[in-house]
Design a protein around this motif. Structure first.
Motif, short mmCIF file in Angstrom:
data_model
loop_
_atom_site.label_atom_id
_atom_site.label_comp_id
_atom_site.label_asym_id
_atom_site.label_seq_id
_atom_site.Cartn_x
_atom_site.Cartn_y
_atom_site.Cartn_z
N SER A 84 1.65 9.23 -6.19
CA SER A 84 2.01 10.58 -5.74
C SER A 84 2.35 11.45 -6.93
O SER A 84 3.18 11.11 -7.77
CB SER A 84 3.21 10.50 -4.79
OG SER A 84 3.57 11.78 -4.36
N LYS B 228 0.83 -1.21 0.00
CA LYS B 228 0.00 0.00 0.00
C LYS B 228 0.86 1.25 0.00
O LYS B 228 0.53 2.25 -0.65
CB LYS B 228 -0.94 0.00 1.21
CG LYS B 228 -2.09 -0.95 1.09
CD LYS B 228 -2.99 -0.90 2.32
CE LYS B 228 -4.13 -1.90 2.21
NZ LYS B 228 -4.99 -1.86 3.40
N GLU B 229 1.97 1.21 0.72
CA GLU B 229 2.88 2.36 0.76
C GLU B 229 3.56 2.56 -0.60
O GLU B 229 3.72 3.70 -1.05
CB GLU B 229 3.93 2.17 1.86
CG GLU B 229 3.36 2.22 3.26
CD GLU B 229 2.72 3.56 3.58
OE1 GLU B 229 3.31 4.62 3.23
OE2 GLU B 229 1.64 3.57 4.21
N ARG C 77 0.98 4.10 -2.85
CA ARG C 77 0.83 5.52 -2.54
C ARG C 77 1.93 6.32 -3.22
O ARG C 77 1.70 7.38 -3.81
CB ARG C 77 0.86 5.75 -1.02
CG ARG C 77 0.69 7.20 -0.62
CD ARG C 77 0.78 7.38 0.90
NE ARG C 77 2.00 6.85 1.48
CZ ARG C 77 3.20 7.44 1.42
NH1 ARG C 77 3.34 8.59 0.80
NH2 ARG C 77 4.25 6.90 2.00
#
Length: 106
Positions: A63, A55-56, A59
């Motif tokens: 971005s 998930k990171e 993200r």
């Protein structure tokens, strides 16, 4: 299952990267290796929660820069340039005889 890049029947490019593959990549990235002076061992990070880590990474991929571009945009820009440099078919340029009617940049 590892990284899979394919094309669906609509012509869309599909990239699938399971969390387990991201975990494996993160633990084998030379940039993250640390040398333990005491033992001489090479230490690598541990991914403690592969789904959360994925998930990171997602993200980060989403971005946006100030102009709206993402790392994914940059990846496709580079892939397109490389494909053309390697003689990709299915694209013509103004200097090509197959070009036909002129198309102008927006």
């Amino acid at each position: 299952m590892s990284l899979k890049v394919s094309m669906d029947k609509t012509g869309a490019i599909v990239i699938r990267i399971p969390a387990s593959t991201l975990k494996q990549v993160a633990t084998h990235l030379p940039a993250f290796e640390r040398h333990d002076e005491a033992t001489g061992d090479i230490l690598v990070p541990k991914v403690t929660d592969p789904k959360l880590f994925a998930k990171e990474v997602l993200r980060t991929l989403r971005s946006e820069e100030e102009d709206g571009t993402t790392l994914v945009h940059e990846m496709f820009d580079k892939a397109i340039e490389e494909a053309v440099e390697q003689g990709a078919e299915g694209i013509v340029f103004p200097e090509d005889k197959e070009y036909g009617r002129k198309v102008f940049a927006r």
